[in-house]
Enzyme design. Structure first.
Site, PDB file in Angstrom:
ATOM      1  N   HIS A   1      39.245  43.682  36.693  1.00  0.00           N
ATOM      2  CA  HIS A   1      37.993  44.049  36.017  1.00  0.00           C
ATOM      3  C   HIS A   1      37.584  43.097  34.906  1.00  0.00           C
ATOM      4  CE1 HIS A   1      36.774  47.566  38.098  1.00  0.00           C
ATOM      5  NE2 HIS A   1      37.931  48.180  37.937  1.00  0.00           N
TER       6      HIS A   1
ATOM      7  N   ASP B   1       4.025  40.009  25.120  1.00  0.00           N
ATOM      8  CA  ASP B   1       3.483  39.079  26.109  1.00  0.00           C
ATOM      9  C   ASP B   1       3.249  39.751  27.457  1.00  0.00           C
ATOM     10  OD1 ASP B   1       6.631  37.419  26.988  1.00  0.00           O
ATOM     11  OD2 ASP B   1       6.026  39.516  26.895  1.00  0.00           O
TER      12      ASP B   1
ATOM     13  N   SER C   1      14.783  37.499  37.175  1.00  0.00           N
ATOM     14  CA  SER C   1      14.260  36.731  36.043  1.00  0.00           C
ATOM     15  C   SER C   1      14.629  37.387  34.724  1.00  0.00           C
ATOM     16  CB  SER C   1      12.741  36.637  36.145  1.00  0.00           C
ATOM     17  OG  SER C   1      12.218  37.959  36.088  1.00  0.00           O
TER      18      SER C   1
ATOM     19  N   ASP D   1      43.817  46.115  39.808  1.00  0.00           N
ATOM     20  CA  ASP D   1      42.493  45.856  39.244  1.00  0.00           C
ATOM     21  C   ASP D   1      42.565  44.924  38.031  1.00  0.00           C
ATOM     22  OD1 ASP D   1      40.618  48.938  39.686  1.00  0.00           O
ATOM     23  OD2 ASP D   1      42.187  48.058  40.937  1.00  0.00           O
TER      24      ASP D   1
ATOM     25  N   ASP E   1       7.480  46.305  24.257  1.00  0.00           N
ATOM     26  CA  ASP E   1       7.196  44.905  24.515  1.00  0.00           C
ATOM     27  C   ASP E   1       7.326  44.136  23.218  1.00  0.00           C
ATOM     28  OD1 ASP E   1       4.197  43.057  25.379  1.00  0.00           O
ATOM     29  OD2 ASP E   1       6.298  42.443  25.265  1.00  0.00           O
TER      30      ASP E   1
ATOM     31  N   ASN F   1      36.265  48.184  45.657  1.00  0.00           N
ATOM     32  CA  ASN F   1      34.939  48.806  45.694  1.00  0.00           C
ATOM     33  C   ASN F   1      33.953  48.135  44.738  1.00  0.00           C
ATOM     34  OD1 ASN F   1      36.600  50.157  43.655  1.00  0.00           O
ATOM     35  ND2 ASN F   1      34.834  51.463  43.316  1.00  0.00           N
ATOM     36  N   HIS F   2      34.469  47.357  43.801  1.00  0.00           N
ATOM     37  CA  HIS F   2      33.559  46.623  42.906  1.00  0.00           C
ATOM     38  C   HIS F   2      33.155  45.260  43.453  1.00  0.00           C
ATOM     39  CE1 HIS F   2      33.072  49.018  39.190  1.00  0.00           C
ATOM     40  NE2 HIS F   2      34.092  49.670  39.706  1.00  0.00           N
TER      41      HIS F   2
ATOM     42  N   ASN G   1       7.906  41.145  22.509  1.00  0.00           N
ATOM     43  CA  ASN G   1       7.265  39.842  22.413  1.00  0.00           C
ATOM     44  C   ASN G   1       5.752  39.904  22.560  1.00  0.00           C
ATOM     45  OD1 ASN G   1       9.787  38.742  22.235  1.00  0.00           O
ATOM     46  ND2 ASN G   1       9.935  38.357  24.424  1.00  0.00           N
TER      47      ASN G   1
ATOM     48  N   HIS H   1      42.776  50.935  42.084  1.00  0.00           N
ATOM     49  CA  HIS H   1      41.592  51.796  41.984  1.00  0.00           C
ATOM     50  C   HIS H   1      41.592  52.797  40.842  1.00  0.00           C
ATOM     51  CE1 HIS H   1      37.833  53.207  43.615  1.00  0.00           C
ATOM     52  NE2 HIS H   1      38.288  54.331  44.121  1.00  0.00           N
TER      53      HIS H   1
ATOM     54  N   ASP I   1      38.828  44.702  42.930  1.00  0.00           N
ATOM     55  CA  ASP I   1      38.233  44.984  41.619  1.00  0.00           C
ATOM     56  C   ASP I   1      38.505  43.867  40.607  1.00  0.00           C
ATOM     57  OD1 ASP I   1      37.994  48.623  41.176  1.00  0.00           O
ATOM     58  OD2 ASP I   1      37.108  47.236  42.626  1.00  0.00           O
TER      59      ASP I   1
ATOM     60  N   ASP J   1      33.411  43.242  37.073  1.00  0.00           N
ATOM     61  CA  ASP J   1      32.754  44.381  36.426  1.00  0.00           C
ATOM     62  C   ASP J   1      33.535  44.890  35.226  1.00  0.00           C
ATOM     63  OD1 ASP J   1      31.230  45.937  39.346  1.00  0.00           O
ATOM     64  OD2 ASP J   1      30.342  44.695  37.775  1.00  0.00           O
ATOM     65  N   ARG J   2      32.794  45.378  34.275  1.00  0.00           N
ATOM     66  CA  ARG J   2      33.319  45.950  33.040  1.00  0.00           C
ATOM     67  C   ARG J   2      33.797  44.901  32.041  1.00  0.00           C
ATOM     68  NH1 ARG J   2      33.358  51.410  33.579  1.00  0.00           N
ATOM     69  NH2 ARG J   2      33.745  52.281  35.639  1.00  0.00           N
TER      70      ARG J   2
ATOM     71  N   GLU K   1      16.743  42.680  26.345  1.00  0.00           N
ATOM     72  CA  GLU K   1      16.298  43.101  25.020  1.00  0.00           C
ATOM     73  C   GLU K   1      16.223  44.605  24.940  1.00  0.00           C
ATOM     74  OE1 GLU K   1      13.410  39.863  23.198  1.00  0.00           O
ATOM     75  OE2 GLU K   1      12.431  41.812  23.486  1.00  0.00           O
TER      76      GLU K   1
ATOM     77  N   HIS L   1      42.899  48.482  48.505  1.00  0.00           N
ATOM     78  CA  HIS L   1      42.423  48.793  47.162  1.00  0.00           C
ATOM     79  C   HIS L   1      42.396  50.289  46.809  1.00  0.00           C
ATOM     80  CE1 HIS L   1      40.290  48.512  43.411  1.00  0.00           C
ATOM     81  NE2 HIS L   1      39.441  49.411  43.854  1.00  0.00           N
TER      82      HIS L   1
ATOM     83  N   ASP M   1      21.820  82.919  20.896  1.00  0.00           N
ATOM     84  CA  ASP M   1      21.401  83.320  19.550  1.00  0.00           C
ATOM     85  C   ASP M   1      19.991  83.901  19.608  1.00  0.00           C
ATOM     86  OD1 ASP M   1      20.593  81.434  16.526  1.00  0.00           O
ATOM     87  OD2 ASP M   1      21.230  83.539  16.774  1.00  0.00           O
TER      88      ASP M   1
ATOM     89  N   ASP N   1      13.666  38.756  41.568  1.00  0.00           N
ATOM     90  CA  ASP N   1      13.913  37.336  41.373  1.00  0.00           C
ATOM     91  C   ASP N   1      14.878  37.085  40.212  1.00  0.00           C
ATOM     92  OD1 ASP N   1      10.834  36.486  39.588  1.00  0.00           O
ATOM     93  OD2 ASP N   1      12.368  38.008  39.271  1.00  0.00           O
TER      94      ASP N   1
END
Lengths: 162, 722
Positions: free
Chosen positions: B189, B693, B653, B187, B689, B248-249, B691, B469, B216, B219-220, B700, B300, B562, B651
């Protein structure tokens, strides 16, 4: 009555400690640990056995047909006895310091790395290369290339009290 | 004084080192013995601490992984049991269909890299195809200098990689040809530094230096895309000498949670989406295994008792885009009954770490395998029975989740078999007991025992299995009587100083030789004590955060012990309560004093739990979120939340609308069977929110949690060395 209660609670506490230490190395959670980890477990419980003493303990703990594993049900009574009888008591800071002093023939408060290496890898229950390398990496003052053993001992034993 | 004077004349004298002085032998021996005895004890105590720290990290890691799979299974459940009128189902339905993935043949048309212009101001590396070794070396150097490869070249490189991978078989066969040594890495990673270190020590891949990379790659770590690009570049240069196995990653669903998706979108804001789509295809085309000299199998994760390389060799691997879901089948009718089911486990769990008992040794009832991780119950509180049973049933099916009902394709048993073969290869872990049981800790694949290794390897006439792994402290570890070897190449995986990485050199004698390493100069110079101390601090912090996120549940449990509301409970009860809530199987009593800095103990083995809990406080609400318990819940589930956000954000975004945020929250609360009022969610959404908007920036939002984690780290800097 109070005494009995105390004795019992001490035993319970002790056994709890043993159980916790054992569990850390019980990777498969089936109350067995690899025999090679026994030394670590015993030492982490505050005992200072020599290698020879450790071998004896292990021999006692192993099954008739050694499987490479030690079972908790055997470990617990043996270890309880060791702890309650306070066998293999800790080495005090003073004693340790004395040991270093003895090796420092010239009494100049420090040891050369080669000197110490020679003693520790040729005398007693010899260190492996890895062990001596590890120790030196912490013990040698890089500026002076010597082991200021008094400082070293106090630093290491301070850590021990964590 | 001087040589020759001792107490006993029989003793040998040591030769004089310096001047005429020597230490009498008996004394020297005694002194040495003492020092050795002391030092070994010291090392043992450090080892104990290191092992404990390790357990902490590992429990938290696996627990998180399991969470992710449960979440994913929950979506699968939604797909099966709700009609398309259900908005929640629709939010996730796109994940289960691959209508937006283009056909293989048309990639060039869709991936219009040619239209992407590389501006003159671009100072990064340029790629020219067909690649040359100097071009690839340039690429590696550029990454070393933290440069970024332009999206055009990325897409071009990926496209060519895909074309090449499609020609490769599921299992690569490699020969040492009597003289070559093959290098095998585990791995990575996203740890580019480790890959570079390996190349530095071992040489770049070439015809003389063939490599196998065992999955792998991503990731990470933060440089996953760079690692991929380097590996693919070398693959294109030396297609016969570089072998990549899927891990697996290498799976877009897993990437949503573990950082790769985010990394790509962050580095390639315009073309990231396209890059990720192409990578989805590439991952599915990665070979599944490599065999060396017909004797050494490299894959793996591992194997199961059902592993059959002949089946694996023949299946169409690219159909399994994600190993987390089987191929499309008819909906509710397709509940698979898997022969490898384990007996009905208790849902009343006790410890957290793996509890895998042997199934073949007739253990008495009370040693039935217990599921090592908490079930959905514990997260969700008291739940509706049918949902629970559903989920329980599905867990028992070892991750065989049900998928979309939108495709009326027939259930094919071969599909299910093939899927299981792949999941086992990518997700399984070895265990020391005989047998083969579903891997509940991770949520997929199996735990397999030495008897299975023997049977499977012998059946295929293989000598050994090399797999990855699992992170190992020394970078590698043997098990199953030396027939299984784990190799892991991402050093400092959990934290700086946590472990070394390693790689293997394998020659015609097929005896593995190991090289270990640890990246970052500062770690190598740390003494054992320092590195143990650092990792320990980091593990404790991670643990504190886990505790913090369960604050309410903890207080509730403490109060159970308690009844008189004295505010104080015994340490024993404290430990039991903490384990009940967290289910990590850790030695709480031992850890207690290290979890909070000041003493909360009254002296006689009791503890003021309110005070203790307050000490854990991690979050300062940075926004005006009046509802602090909601905030706490948010924090507790932020990884899941993030996963869901990214799944919804089709999408890519990085923004989701208020409405989507509400839907996300509702999804999560149904999964966890929690009750949150619409108003609370709306208020929360508005306050987040930043911003103003009307949309929420995912990054964020998640950043708010990271900032908090960071500032905590800063106030608790590790003690300066020595």
């Amino acid at each position: 009555m109070a005494d009995k209660f105390n004795a019992e609670s001490i035993i319970t506490e002790t056994q709890k400690r043993i159980s916790n230490a054992f569990d850390v190395f019980d990777h498969e959670c089936n109350k067995t640990v690899d025999v090679r980890e026994i030394g670590t477990i015993i030492r982490s419980l505050g005992c200072f056995p020599s290698e020879a003493e450790l071998h004896d303990i292990i021999a006692e703990l192993e099954d008739e047909e050694p499987t490479g594993f030690v079972r908790y049900e055997k470990f617990l009574p043996t270890m309880t006895k060791i702890l309650l009888e306070r066998k293999f008591r800790p080495i005090t800071e003073d004693l340790l310091l004395q040991a270093f002093k003895v090796l420092d023939q010239q009494k100049n408060g420090h040891l050369e790395p080669e000197e110490l290496t020679k003693y520790l890898t040729q005398e007693g229950e010899s260190f492996t290369q890895e062990e001596i390398d590890e120790m030196l990496s912490a013990a040698v003052d890089p500026d002076k290339n010597a082991i200021l053993y008094k400082d070293f001992v106090s630093m290491m034993t301070f850590d021990d009290t964590r | 004084m001087g040589c020759g004077v001792t107490k006993s004349t029989q003793l040998q004298l040591k030769p004089c080192n310096r001047g005429n002085i020597s230490v009498p032998a008996a004394t020297a021996m005694r002194a040495a013995l003492l020092i050795q005895r002391w030092y070994r004890q010291y090392v043992a105590r450090l080892e104990m601490r290191r092992r404990c720290t390790w357990n902490i990290f590992q429990s938290i890691e696996y627990s998180g992984q399991q969470d992710h799979i449960k979440l994913y299974n929950f979506f699968g459940y939604l797909m099966d049991h709700f009609s398309s009128a259900n908005s929640q189902r629709n939010l996730v339905s796109h994940m289960f269909g691959d209508s937006d993935l283009f056909l293989d043949m048309e990639w060039e048309r869709h991936v219009c890299y040619k239209e992407i212009e590389v501006p003159d101001i671009y100072t990064g590396p340029h790629l020219f195809f067909p690649l040359t070794i100097s071009n690839v070396t340039e690429l590696v150097d550029a990454f070393k200098n933290k440069q970024k490869l332009h999206a055009r070249y990325v897409l071009q490189l990926l496209g060519k990689t895909w074309t090449l991978l499609r020609l490769m078989p599921n299992i690569s066969h490699v020969c040492t040809c009597k003289h070559k040594e093959i290098t095998i890495c585990g791995d990575l990673h996203g740890h580019l530094e480790d890959l570079l270190l390996i190349f530095y020590k071992n040489g770049f891949p070439s015809a003389e230096t063939p490599y196998v990379f065992n999955g792998d790659f991503v990731d990470r770590g933060k440089e996953s895309i760079e690692i991929l690009l380097v590996l693919f570049a070398f693959l294109l240069l030396y297609p016969h000498d570089v072998h990549l196995n899927r891990g697996n990653h290498e799976d877009h669903i897993v990437n949503l949670r573990y950082g790769f998706t985010k990394e790509v979108l962050g580095k390639y804001q315009v073309h990231g989406k396209m890059i990720l789509k192409l990578l989805q295809k590439i991952f599915s085309w990665l070979p599944l295994a490599t065999v060396i000299d017909q004797k050494v199998l490299i894959l793996h994760g591992g194997i199961s008792d059902k592993t059959d390389l002949n089946v694996i060799a023949k299946l169409e691997r690219h159909r399994f885009v994600s190993a987390l879901r089987p191929l499309k089948r008819r909906g509710a009718s397709a509940r698979q009954k898997d022969a490898a089911l384990e007996p009905d486990g208790d849902d009343e769990l006790s410890a957290g770490r793996r509890r895998v008992q042997s199934l073949t040794h007739g253990t008495p009832l009370r040693f039935r395998p217990e599921f090592p991780r908490h079930s959905v119950h514990s997260e969700s509180g008291r739940t509706g029975r049918s949902v629970e049973q559903e989920l329980r049933e599905r867990r028992r099916l070892a991750g065989l989740s049900l998928s979309s009902d939108s495709d009326p394709a027939q259930v094919l048993e071969t599909d299910a078999d093939e899927w299981k073969q792949i999941v086992d290869v990518l997700w399984s872990d070895p265990m020391s007991q005989n047998g083969c049981v579903p891997n509940e800790v991770r949520g997929g694949g199996c735990y397999w025992g030495p008897d299975v290794s023997q049977e499977v390897l012998d059946r295929h006439k293989l000598q050994m299995l090399i797999r990855s792994h699992e992170c190992k402290q020394e970078g590698y570890e043997f098990c199953h009587n030396g027939r299984v070897l784990t190799i892991f190449s991402a050093s400092n995986y959990y934290d700086v100083g946590s472990n070394r990485g390693a790689y293997i050199r394998l020659g015609p004698d097929l005896i593995p030789h190991f090289k270990q390493f640890q990246s970052s100069r500062s770690t190598r110079e740390l003494t054992l004590r320092q590195s143990v101390g650092r990792t320990e601090l980091s593990a404790l912090q991670a643990l504190r955060m886990q505790l913090f996120t369960h604050k309410s549940a903890l207080i509730h449990e403490f109060q159970e012990y308690d009844p008189q509301c004295t505010g104080v409970i015994s340490v024993k009860h404290w430990a039991a309560a903490v384990e009940k809530v967290l289910r990590l199987g850790l030695p709480w009593r031992v850890l207690r004093s290290q979890l909070v800095t000041s003493s909360t103990q009254d002296g006689q083995g009791t503890l003021d739990y309110h005070h203790w809990v307050n000490q854990l406080s991690v979050i300062q609400p940075s926004t005006e979120i009046a509802n602090t318990s909601l905030l706490e819940t948010l924090y507790k589930h932020h990884s899941n939340l993030e996963s869901i956000f990214r799944m919804i954000d089709t999408d890519h975004s990085g923004l989701i609308s208020f409405e989507e945020f509400r839907q996300t929250w509702k999804l999560l609360s149904s999964h966890l069977q929690m009750d949150i009022s619409d108003k609370a969610i709306s208020d929360l959404a508005e306050s987040i929110d930043f911003n103003k908007d009307g949309s929420i920036d995912i990054n964020e939002f998640m950043e708010a949690f990271r900032l908090v984690e960071h500032s905590r780290a800063e106030t608790e800097a590790p003690p300066s060395p020595e």
